[in-house]
Design an enzyme around this catalytic site. Structure first.
Site, PDB file in Angstrom:
ATOM      1  N   MET A  99      49.600  44.363  67.730  1.00 40.32           N
ATOM      2  CA  MET A  99      49.560  44.347  69.187  1.00 40.32           C
ATOM      3  C   MET A  99      50.435  43.255  69.787  1.00 40.32           C
ATOM      4  O   MET A  99      51.121  43.459  70.784  1.00 40.32           O
ATOM      5  CB  MET A  99      48.092  44.149  69.592  1.00 40.32           C
ATOM      6  CG  MET A  99      47.827  43.697  70.981  1.00 40.32           C
ATOM      7  SD  MET A  99      46.041  43.438  71.147  1.00 40.32           S
ATOM      8  CE  MET A  99      46.026  42.354  72.562  1.00 40.32           C
ATOM      9  N   HIS A 150      37.300  49.653  40.450  1.00 40.04           N
ATOM     10  CA  HIS A 150      37.543  50.468  39.262  1.00 40.04           C
ATOM     11  C   HIS A 150      36.573  51.653  39.313  1.00 40.04           C
ATOM     12  O   HIS A 150      35.788  51.886  38.397  1.00 40.04           O
ATOM     13  CB  HIS A 150      37.335  49.658  37.987  1.00 40.04           C
ATOM     14  CG  HIS A 150      38.276  48.497  37.847  1.00 40.04           C
ATOM     15  ND1 HIS A 150      38.018  47.401  37.048  1.00 40.04           N
ATOM     16  CD2 HIS A 150      39.485  48.258  38.415  1.00 40.04           C
ATOM     17  CE1 HIS A 150      39.026  46.535  37.132  1.00 40.04           C
ATOM     18  NE2 HIS A 150      39.928  47.047  37.944  1.00 40.04           N
ATOM     19  N   TYR A 191      33.516  40.273  34.372  1.00 35.89           N
ATOM     20  CA  TYR A 191      33.186  41.670  34.658  1.00 35.89           C
ATOM     21  C   TYR A 191      32.251  42.203  33.578  1.00 35.89           C
ATOM     22  O   TYR A 191      32.385  41.861  32.405  1.00 35.89           O
ATOM     23  CB  TYR A 191      34.425  42.561  34.604  1.00 35.89           C
ATOM     24  CG  TYR A 191      35.620  42.158  35.409  1.00 35.89           C
ATOM     25  CD1 TYR A 191      35.881  42.749  36.639  1.00 35.89           C
ATOM     26  CD2 TYR A 191      36.537  41.217  34.924  1.00 35.89           C
ATOM     27  CE1 TYR A 191      37.009  42.418  37.367  1.00 35.89           C
ATOM     28  CE2 TYR A 191      37.670  40.872  35.640  1.00 35.89           C
ATOM     29  CZ  TYR A 191      37.890  41.473  36.863  1.00 35.89           C
ATOM     30  OH  TYR A 191      39.014  41.144  37.574  1.00 35.89           O
ATOM     31  N   ASN A 235      40.422  46.732  32.425  1.00 31.71           N
ATOM     32  CA  ASN A 235      41.102  47.247  33.616  1.00 31.71           C
ATOM     33  C   ASN A 235      41.672  48.620  33.266  1.00 31.71           C
ATOM     34  O   ASN A 235      42.388  48.770  32.281  1.00 31.71           O
ATOM     35  CB  ASN A 235      42.230  46.310  34.042  1.00 31.71           C
ATOM     36  CG  ASN A 235      41.756  44.896  34.245  1.00 31.71           C
ATOM     37  OD1 ASN A 235      41.506  44.186  33.265  1.00 31.71           O
ATOM     38  ND2 ASN A 235      41.633  44.475  35.481  1.00 31.71           N
ATOM     39  N   HIS A 278      38.911  47.859  71.947  1.00 30.95           N
ATOM     40  CA  HIS A 278      38.877  49.191  71.350  1.00 30.95           C
ATOM     41  C   HIS A 278      37.767  49.323  70.306  1.00 30.95           C
ATOM     42  O   HIS A 278      37.334  48.344  69.709  1.00 30.95           O
ATOM     43  CB  HIS A 278      40.218  49.510  70.699  1.00 30.95           C
ATOM     44  CG  HIS A 278      40.823  48.352  69.955  1.00 30.95           C
ATOM     45  ND1 HIS A 278      40.241  47.798  68.847  1.00 30.95           N
ATOM     46  CD2 HIS A 278      41.942  47.623  70.193  1.00 30.95           C
ATOM     47  CE1 HIS A 278      40.989  46.790  68.412  1.00 30.95           C
ATOM     48  NE2 HIS A 278      42.028  46.670  69.210  1.00 30.95           N
TER      49      HIS A 278
END
Length: 781
Positions: free
Chosen positions: A86, A715, A635, A758, A185
């Site tokens: 903007m 993932h 992970y 991964n 908005h």
């Protein structure tokens, strides 16, 4: 003049992702103008924003374009930014009032109420307002260059552009005033737009449509509204060509699928909703310090961390709630580029795979031949920023972990560590974009559409007869037909493929009901008697991941990767520009390790750790040296039992309905055990300090209070799970959707259990296995 009493949020500051998806669209049918535009379709609110420019080199119609907005009637005002945000770009706002459109050209000096911008002349060419939408076609003169905030700006219609849109369901303060104040908005997004394809030799005809109303933005007056007359020009359509195979999605899997099908002699159309990524796919988003070099942000591995800090992240899909790449290469173009050859356990029956998928050695061999891995991504063979590796390896050595070249031993995933593996070549990301895509493009039987959005499948009961797109110039309806024995393969990702199925009457009844309740898409559904009830969106898995942040005197945090796009370290930038070597040849990870952990349920789960300089966030009550920080992300992968659900809302926005992390408490307990195991040898490394969490927080509390949104590893698997029964899976052992004769899915969604690592290479291996199975089935082209 308006007062600055209300503030608008900057388009560029929104967390909402942007995407590239413009395509040709001819405005035909009742009330149509006959103009053929380049169009962006927003599937969130169901709006269209379109442009057409004069022919390249034209000297009659300079500094102008014709635009069109088609907005749901609930939209009380809408606007476009003719640049990446903007602030400091020309803004066009419009809303319906008393049967006409009130419009204005505006500017924003900051992220505040936009004010009148003097100079453009906006002429209404056509207006249609009905019970569902309002459509405004306008000519904007003196609109492709501007001077705002002390700086010149403009649209280069000979280059790829980034625009923005804004949408609000709240009316402006005074709808009779073109420059009325308006509140913030409801939503706003950035998107890539291929202006190079938006030029028309018919432009001179287009500007002469029926009666008009004009708003000239002088400093003294403005015409507010008037009625209009619409003239319809000749409708331009492209005759449809049937294809043997239509592949939807040019990501990790789609590129492999399209290449192997064309290699087999099939006539293939590959459709991608986004646009180019790397230089050899047509991308030209080049960092300022590589001007004149053929390397985009997607080519340079070392710019990975900048994917998440850009003010204009047009590469993310903007109609789902998680990160996903909407461009050529998909996730392979924007991920951390870690590339692990899959172990046999990834395709084992106890990981959910049906018979015929175990130990796919042929697929492994094909994958390695086309795209080998390396742990030295810099072509000079040197390793850079090795301090994190040196520190973390000491922690692991104290626990008797063994250092190995990980991709030389893909089945070894317990008590081992090593340097990251990449698919890099020549110091660039490379990946399937530089391999499979390039060989496919060289074949005459390969056809490719980009910036084209697939909105569903045309089918008669279980037989697919066409693919529905937003390229409505194609056959007059955007439907791509198939040959007599043609097939469709969906490779649009775990979220994208699921939504296409919902919009085609395939999936759970609650999701199809949302499509049936959508005024734009309901008519595209088949009869309810032809709905196919399958568990699309169920059985979803993703790695729960936890970040641990440390400091060590030897570590170089690399300025937390903050200035790498615009102001990188001069010596490193110069080295990469000269020879594609050095720090920027690889992404941020510096070490990976794996450990097998038993759970109280008797099942084995695997833990992966990834260590890198820098940190996404730090939470500590103590002072620390920011130049010494590094992160270990832990992970839980292969063997996790938690599952979630994804779906859509009533706007068809893709979202997570049930989080997949820690639904089974054993998963959480095992991950906590793994973290405590890692930290048990911290004292063996002098000077090592953990700062997130610090010593005011226990590991149990840290994990229990971890924000689910930041636990997301992106993932995603399982949304269209492969299996042996239609009650618990979406595709059969040949990847064919249950209840159909010629619809297949080959992407992350069919993977039934979380991969060990991964999943970049594992997903590509899935495609290598799937294509021969599909080709071997009788009845196909």
């Amino acid at each position: 003049m308006v007062t600055l009493k209300k503030v608008l949020v900057s388009l560029a500051s929104l967390a909402a992702s942007a995407t590239a998806q413009s395509s040709q669209n001819c405005d035909t049918g009742t009330g149509g103008t006959g103009i053929c535009f380049q169009t962006y379709f927003d599937p969130v609110f169901g709006s269209w924003f379109s442009w057409v420019f004069p022919p390249t080199g034209d000297t009659t119609y300079t500094n102008e374009f014709i635009g069109q907005m088609t907005v749901p009637i609930a939209g009380k005002w809408a606007g476009v930014a003719l640049g990446a945000g903007m602030n400091s770009n020309l803004l066009i706002t419009a809303w319906p009032w008393n049967g006409a459109i009130v419009k204005s050209a505006r500017q924003a000096y900051n992220y505040v109420q936009p004010t009148q911008y003097v100079g453009p002349t906006i002429t209404t060419l056509a207006t249609t307002i009905n019970s569902t939408h309002w459509k405004w076609t306008y000519r904007c003169q003196n609109c492709t260059s501007w001077y705002i905030n002390g700086a010149s700006g403009g649209i280069d219609s000979a280059a790829y552009s980034v625009f923005g849109w804004a949408y609000s369901t709240t009316a402006v303060d005074d709808p009779t005033d073109p420059f009325s104040d308006m509140i913030q908005h409801d939503d706003a997004r950035l998107y890539g737009f291929d202006t190079t394809q938006a030029h028309s030799s018919n432009y001179g005809t287009y500007v002469n449509l029926g009666s008009t109303s004009t708003t000239k933005t002088s400093s003294t007056s403005a015409t507010k509204t008037s009625t209009t007359t619409t003239t319809t020009s000749a409708i331009v359509t492209v005759s449809p060509t049937p294809y043997d195979y239509v592949v939807v999605g040019a990501g990790n899997c789609g590129l492999v699928v399209a290449d192997r099908l064309t290699e087999a002699g099939k006539n293939v159309l590959l459709i991608e909703r986004g646009g180019p990524s790397t230089y050899n796919t047509g991308g030209r988003d080049i960092p300022p310090w590589l001007t004149g070099k053929p390397y985009t942000r997607f080519d340079v591995n070392g710019l990975f961390e900048a994917m998440f800090s850009s003010s204009n992240p047009y590469w993310w899909c903007n109609d789902i709630s998680v990160f996903a790449g909407c461009l050529i290469g998909g996730g392979a173009a924007i991920n951390g580029a870690l590339y692990w050859y899959p172990p046999d356990a990834d395709f084992a029956s106890d990981n959910g795979w049906p018979s015929g998928w175990q130990t796919p050695n042929d697929a492994y061999a094909k994958l390695k031949a086309r795209l080998p891995s390396t742990q030295t991504p810099s072509p000079d063979g040197k390793l850079y920023l090795t301090q994190v590796y040196d520190v973390v390896s000491k922690m692991l050595n104290a626990r008797n972990f063994q250092p190995i070249v990980i991709n030389d031993n893909p089945n070894s995933k317990n008590y081992i560590y090593g340097r990251p593996a990449f698919s890099a070549q020549g110091g660039t990301r490379y990946g399937p974009m530089a391999t499979y895509f390039q060989t496919a493009k060289a074949r005459s039987n390969f056809h490719f559409w980009q910036y084209t959005y697939v909105t569903g499948l045309v089918r008669t009961n279980g037989t697919i007869t066409g693919v529905r797109t937003n390229y409505t110039a194609y056959g007059g309806n955007g439907i791509v037909p198939l040959t007599t024995k043609g097939r469709v393969i969906l490779s649009a990702g775990a979220f994208g493929t699921a939504r296409i199925l919902f919009q085609s009457g395939i999936g759970p009844s609650d999701m199809i009901a949302l499509v049936a309740g959508n005024s734009q898409y309901a008519s595209n559904l088949p009869p309810s008697s032809a709905y196919i009830n399958l568990p699309v969106g169920n059985n979803v898995s993703d790695n729960p991941s936890i970040n641990l942040v440390f400091t060590h005197p030897s570590v170089d945090s690399y300025d937390n990767w903050a200035p790498i796009w615009s102001n990188p370290r001069a010596a490193d930038a110069a080295q990469y520009a000269a020879s594609q070597t050095g720090v920027f040849a690889g992404t941020s990870p510096r070490l990976n390790y794996w450990e097998a952990l038993g759970g109280s349920d008797g099942k084995t789960r695997y833990l992966q750790g990834t260590a890198r300089p820098g940190a996404a966030s730090v939470d500590t009550v103590y002072p620390y040296n920011a130049s010494q920080i590094f992160t270990i992300t832990v992970y839980l992968s292969h063997g996790i039992t938690s599952r979630g659900r994804i779906g859509i809302d009533n706007t068809l926005y893709g979202k997570v309905l049930t989080n997949p992390w820690f639904q089974d408490p054993v998963d959480k307990a095992v991950l906590i055990t793994g973290i405590n195991n890692l930290l048990s040898t911290m004292s063996s490394v002098p000077g090592l300090t953990m700062i997130t969490p610090d010593n005011t927080t226990t590991i149990n509390d840290y994990v229990n209070n971890y924000t689910p949104a930041t636990m997301n590893s992106n993932h995603w698997t399982g949304s269209t799970k492969i299996g042996t029964s239609s009650s618990s899976s979406v595709v059969d052992a040949n990847t064919k959707v249950w209840g159909t004769t010629n619809l297949f899915i080959v992407d992350a969604g069919i993977v039934p259990g979380q991969p060990m690592s991964n999943p970049h290479a594992m997903f590509m291996a899935v495609a290598e296995v799937a294509v021969p199975k599909i080709l071997a089935l009788t009845g196909g082209a």
